[in-house]
Scaffold this active site. Structure first.
Site, PDB file in Angstrom:
ATOM      1  N   ASP A 238      24.742  30.632  27.411  1.00 45.68           N
ATOM      2  CA  ASP A 238      25.079  31.704  26.512  1.00 45.68           C
ATOM      3  C   ASP A 238      25.657  33.062  27.026  1.00 45.68           C
ATOM      4  OD1 ASP A 238      24.017  30.327  24.425  1.00 45.68           O
ATOM      5  OD2 ASP A 238      22.029  31.131  24.704  1.00 45.68           O
TER       6      ASP A 238
ATOM      7  N   HIS B 153      33.263  48.074  26.678  1.00 49.24           N
ATOM      8  CA  HIS B 153      33.163  46.727  26.591  1.00 49.24           C
ATOM      9  C   HIS B 153      32.033  45.932  27.336  1.00 49.24           C
ATOM     10  CE1 HIS B 153      38.017  46.883  26.218  1.00 49.24           C
ATOM     11  NE2 HIS B 153      37.358  46.851  24.953  1.00 49.24           N
TER      12      HIS B 153
ATOM     13  N   ASP C  64      32.031  43.411  29.136  1.00 48.17           N
ATOM     14  CA  ASP C  64      32.144  43.025  30.510  1.00 48.17           C
ATOM     15  C   ASP C  64      31.682  44.255  31.486  1.00 48.17           C
ATOM     16  OD1 ASP C  64      34.405  44.187  29.736  1.00 48.17           O
ATOM     17  OD2 ASP C  64      35.556  43.140  31.080  1.00 48.17           O
ATOM     18  N   HIS C  65      31.248  45.407  30.816  1.00 45.97           N
ATOM     19  CA  HIS C  65      30.815  46.706  31.546  1.00 45.97           C
ATOM     20  C   HIS C  65      29.549  47.083  31.221  1.00 45.97           C
ATOM     21  CE1 HIS C  65      34.818  47.403  33.664  1.00 45.97           C
ATOM     22  NE2 HIS C  65      35.329  46.472  32.580  1.00 45.97           N
TER      23      HIS C  65
ATOM     24  N   HIS D 154      42.718  52.834  27.470  1.00 47.75           N
ATOM     25  CA  HIS D 154      42.317  51.401  27.623  1.00 47.75           C
ATOM     26  C   HIS D 154      42.181  50.637  26.265  1.00 47.75           C
ATOM     27  CE1 HIS D 154      40.775  47.592  29.334  1.00 47.75           C
ATOM     28  NE2 HIS D 154      39.357  47.757  29.067  1.00 47.75           N
TER      29      HIS D 154
ATOM     30  N   ASP E 186      41.631  48.853  38.808  1.00 47.26           N
ATOM     31  CA  ASP E 186      41.595  47.687  38.189  1.00 47.26           C
ATOM     32  C   ASP E 186      42.703  46.495  38.274  1.00 47.26           C
ATOM     33  OD1 ASP E 186      41.694  45.880  35.791  1.00 47.26           O
ATOM     34  OD2 ASP E 186      42.294  47.682  34.224  1.00 47.26           O
TER      35      ASP E 186
ATOM     36  N   SER F 141      48.263  44.318  26.165  1.00 47.25           N
ATOM     37  CA  SER F 141      46.929  44.553  26.887  1.00 47.25           C
ATOM     38  C   SER F 141      46.792  45.833  26.962  1.00 47.25           C
ATOM     39  CB  SER F 141      47.628  43.890  28.328  1.00 47.25           C
ATOM     40  OG  SER F 141      46.341  44.196  29.139  1.00 47.25           O
ATOM     41  N   GLY F 142      45.440  45.882  27.242  1.00 44.12           N
ATOM     42  CA  GLY F 142      44.741  47.157  27.813  1.00 44.12           C
ATOM     43  C   GLY F 142      44.768  47.599  29.244  1.00 44.12           C
ATOM     44  N   HIS F 143      45.343  46.697  29.919  1.00 43.22           N
ATOM     45  CA  HIS F 143      45.240  46.894  31.444  1.00 43.22           C
ATOM     46  C   HIS F 143      46.776  47.157  32.080  1.00 43.22           C
ATOM     47  CE1 HIS F 143      41.308  45.419  31.898  1.00 43.22           C
ATOM     48  NE2 HIS F 143      41.699  44.506  30.985  1.00 43.22           N
TER      49      HIS F 143
ATOM     50  N   HIS G 296      37.927  44.178  39.745  1.00 42.28           N
ATOM     51  CA  HIS G 296      38.205  43.716  38.430  1.00 42.28           C
ATOM     52  C   HIS G 296      39.201  42.571  38.355  1.00 42.28           C
ATOM     53  CE1 HIS G 296      36.639  47.748  36.682  1.00 42.28           C
ATOM     54  NE2 HIS G 296      35.764  47.140  37.524  1.00 42.28           N
TER      55      HIS G 296
END
Lengths: 556, 556
Positions: A50, A75, A77-78, A142, A196, A367-369, A391
């Site tokens: 999961d 987010h 992933d953070h 972001h 990043d 994208s946000g990056h 990252h």
């Protein structure tokens, strides 16, 4: 001076050579802080898993030193590992983040029934001290509002940790990445930049979020029937642009999907999403309004099988049935590994009669990056002595390291770290020294950490060639096989055209058993091995397949 | 006239609502031809399946009517089913294709040990009659040389079948799509156009193959160490451009990977690939030449685990070991579903020290299929009465149908067909009338057609949650359970932290058996069901997992 200076240790526990589960430890003497605590989503290499957590045992073992956890943005992933981390740390450790970041975290913590976490709101432009560390929070753009980079004063020198960022010259909320704060940091002197790397392979710059608004308004202006937009529910700026385009084109907005409903609610409460109550419509009121006056804002942009959009595509959504001439906009890009699932949803929507617009057909996502030129700008403003790309997978970290070299950072001052590496920094030096426990912890159902590589490899083998279970009865007294072995298969066919195959397989096992009996074998392991080998060879010869074979010996 | 006119039947057996296994039947009275006979490659929905074939039983049942099989170009999604088809048809049926197409087919047929196939070479611009059908072959650009569209004269009117195509204004081999032949077909009158839909969702035009040459030359000019280029081995124009850029930059070309070696050999023999013997180097001679004078041309652009590039990435290629500063160019785009595998290979190459250039970082790939504006050009030149979009998922067929409407085709004259639909055409009408057997045939090891949906679903379940086998001994006389049930698991953990779990599971099964015994159940099916249900419920409660449960009852 004989006084031995204390070292600063920078230890990434996640986010290196992977996209996700970002987590970094800063440690100085008896004080420690953690930056971000993210999860990674499993892919087809992790069937049935999961979630994937970083191994944060290093932090748990030193929890008395932990002064706080700083979260750069909301987010998963953070932030996603926080519930699991807090279960082991207890609720006393302060979690620092901006208003929206904490709003999203508190929803997750409530879902995990974690009571009274110590959430401390930080303000971009503000300052916080934690033990020997001083933190300034620098606003960055972001794909979620309220993201910050961290300017960190430490006893050995200053660190800049960018979080996830891009430079958007025309941000939707008017909140620019704070160029003057970054430049000021560079002026003060930055010993270490951690930046990043997600888009380091992309040349040029990432387009402004505002360009998506233009594309959405064009599509909305021409659509003659209902519009359904799927996006990331945390991408509040995107949702704002969808709402704005809806209102401009005389449409009401219907929100569907659990996380979309949650996040729009929180974002409106906290003042990050500006849409009037009268422009929102409950899904059950949709029937009263003509379709050309409706925009449905939905989850499911990653093709998730249980999401609102997938349910629409499959014709089993509670309130939204796709109709001929509906326009569906997928305002997102598939996360690597999700391409096929997204493609499948697009195709099903097309079958149901919808015109589907997506990144491949229209400019409906950015994208946000930061891309390569923006990463150069960051490096040139900060002018760090040492550089650690964070990252990203190795491919992205390596591309970012190349970029850093182009801007003049000495190759020896660029550190390509692995998760768990300890970077020891003094005022005048930096070197990798030792490693701490790091790696992955799988969450599978209610089980955290039980699933390992053996189980995952078994699952992959099962998926590829199926399984044959062979039950062999042996006499309790003599240890000799009795009667015929029984074969049960799943995920493999021993039959149909070639009915003799199953019989022949049983005959082959019987022959093997007769042989082991003649040889006087009574050890179950010996019998099992012989059966496994002979049956495996038989099935390869006859079918060129290699199913997993499980011999079970029953004493009767 | 009382004479009933014979209908033309157009029956797609594959290629609709899917990418791959393209195959179409044309049938008129007692005559039939087949256009293309392709395979589809399986994805993660088909674990362990090697190939997917169209169900061509309709053709087999009517093989006496079959006058020939026309192949538009040499890609496997148009040729790969031929060996399986010929095994059932026998070698007598003529296979018509251009020189390179037949060259590639004969290698495949040899691999399958199919002797003396009747290969008939056709010449672009030439003409062939098969029964009542007359075929003209029109050169078209695609990502393999020697592709043709088919202009087909039938008793009811003319058909244009585009094959796969694009309009490349500056083709590498100077062979333009034959505009005048297409325009002439339009002038003569085309009753039915069947046209490639793969890129119908992409706006604008597909860039020329020549643009890739420019990007390759730039990369080659700057690379300071060895260069490795991975591409499709059938993309001869791409290979030509790699060879040209290599020679221009003073490098020798080393070819690696089985299909790359085969295809470059055939293409050179047949005059489609122009590279001097002296510019080619055997892999074993590489050591004698400095790395900055080498280009390795490799398979593996799709991340295939056993390909040459994947072996290099994993450090187990026989002759090529990735070195720091090597440049790897992936001159291809991942086929949907392969993104993750390609990404993994890129990352491993980066770890080994290579700089990896790919479609996301450089202009090193263009598609071989026409985008929206080119599709409009085709429609406008041909001006067909009826239109059938082919070669694509429903999303692509639908986008192509929209494009056709824009160019003025009446919506009622556009047919969105399914595989197996019979389109009946007369001089003045077209309608869908009935269906024939169609669908998929799985090739798995040596077995063709045995694997079905149940087996595949089992494999997916096994992959997701693993398997628990429960062996229950029952008394042969009384039918009552004896002793303790035995549990064997794969792909699931019943233990580690929670050692009681396995014991509790056995206890739960024993309890269930005691209950069925009390109720006097002796029917194995009843006992199995009771065990399956109770254990499934137990495992969900304790672990939130749903493994496959296989109860086996042994009479002893």
């Amino acid at each position: 001076m004989t006084h031995k200076k204390t070292l600063l240790r920078v230890i990434p526990l996640g986010g290196l050579d992977e996209i996700g589960k970002n987590m970094t430890v800063l440690e100085y003497g008896n004080d420690m802080v953690v930056i971000d605590a993210g999860i990674m989503f499993p892919d087809e290499d992790h069937p049935g898993v999961d979630l994937i957590l970083p191994d944060f045992s290093y932090v748990i073992r030193r929890k008395d030193k932990l002064r706080g956890i700083l979260i750069t943005h909301g987010h998963e992933d953070h932030t996603g590992a926080l519930p699991y981390l807090l279960k082991e740390l207890g609720p006393g450790v302060p979690i620092l983040g901006t208003k929206l970041t904490l709003g999203m975290i508190s929803v997750k913590l409530e879902e995990h029934r974690l009571k009274k976490p110590k959430l401390r709101e930080i303000h971009p432009g503000g300052h916080v001290n934690l033990g020997p560390f001083g933190f300034d929070f620098i606003p960055v753009n972001h794909s979620i509002p309220d993201g910050v980079a961290l300017f960190i004063r430490t006893p050995v020198g200053n660190i800049l940790h960018t979080g996830d960022f891009k430079f958007d010259q025309t941000p939707v909320d008017g909140r620019l990445t704070d160029y003057s704060a970054i430049a000021a940091a560079g002026k003060k002197g930055v010993l270490l930049l951690m930046s990043d790397s997600t888009n380091a392979e992309s040349p040029g710059i990432t387009m402004s979020e505002a360009t998506v608004g233009v594309a959405l308004r064009e599509i909305f202006a021409l659509a003659e029937h209902r519009i359904i937009v799927a996006s990331f529910s945390s991408h509040i700026h995107r949702l704002q642009q969808v709402c704005d385009a809806a209102v401009e084109s005389g449409r009401k907005v219907v929100v569907t999907g659990r996380s979309m409903i949650n996040n729009t609610r929180i974002a409106r409460q906290l003042g990050y999403l500006d849409v009037a109550e009268e422009d929102l419509l409950d899904a059950y009121e949709m029937g009263d309004i003509p379709p050309e006056r409706i925009v449905v804002l939905s989850t499911g942009s990653q093709g998730e099988p249980l999401s609102a959009l997938a349910r629409m595509a499959n014709g089993d959504h509670k309130t939204v049935e796709i109709q001929e001439s509906d326009t569906v906009v997928i305002s997102a890009t598939p996360i690597p590994g999700n391409e096929k699932a997204v493609s499948r949803v697009i195709n099903r929507l097309a079958k149901a009669g919808a015109d589907v617009r997506h990144k491949g057909s229209d400019a409906v996502h950015v994208s946000g990056h930061a891309a390569a030129e923006e990463l150069k700008l960051m490096l040139n403003m900060v002018k760090p002595r040492y550089f650690v790309p964070i990252h990203g997978e190795t491919r992205h970290l390596r591309a970012h390291a190349n970029i850093a070299r182009m801007t003049g950072i000495a190759p020896d001052n660029i550190f390509m770290l692995d998760n768990g590496d300890c970077l020891e920094i003094t005022e005048s030096s930096a070197r990798v020294s030792g490693r701490v426990d790091s790696g992955v912890v799988y969450v599978d159902g209610l089980s955290v950490g039980d699933i390992g590589q053996v189980v995952l490899r078994d699952r992959q083998l099962l998926a590829h060639d199926g399984i044959v279970t062979v039950v062999i009865a042996v006499d309790l007294q003599t240890g000799q096989p009795m009667g015929e072995p029984e074969l049960v298969t799943r995920g493999i066919v021993l039959g149909t055209d070639d009915d003799s195959l199953a019989e022949d397989a049983v005959a082959r096992v019987s022959k093997t058993l007769a042989k082991t009996a003649r040889e006087g074998a009574t050890d179950h392991a010996v019998i099992k091995n012989a059966v496994r080998e002979s049956l495996s060879q038989f099935l390869w010869e006859r079918t060129h397949s290699r199913p997993m074979i499980i011999p079970i010996v029953m004493e009767v």
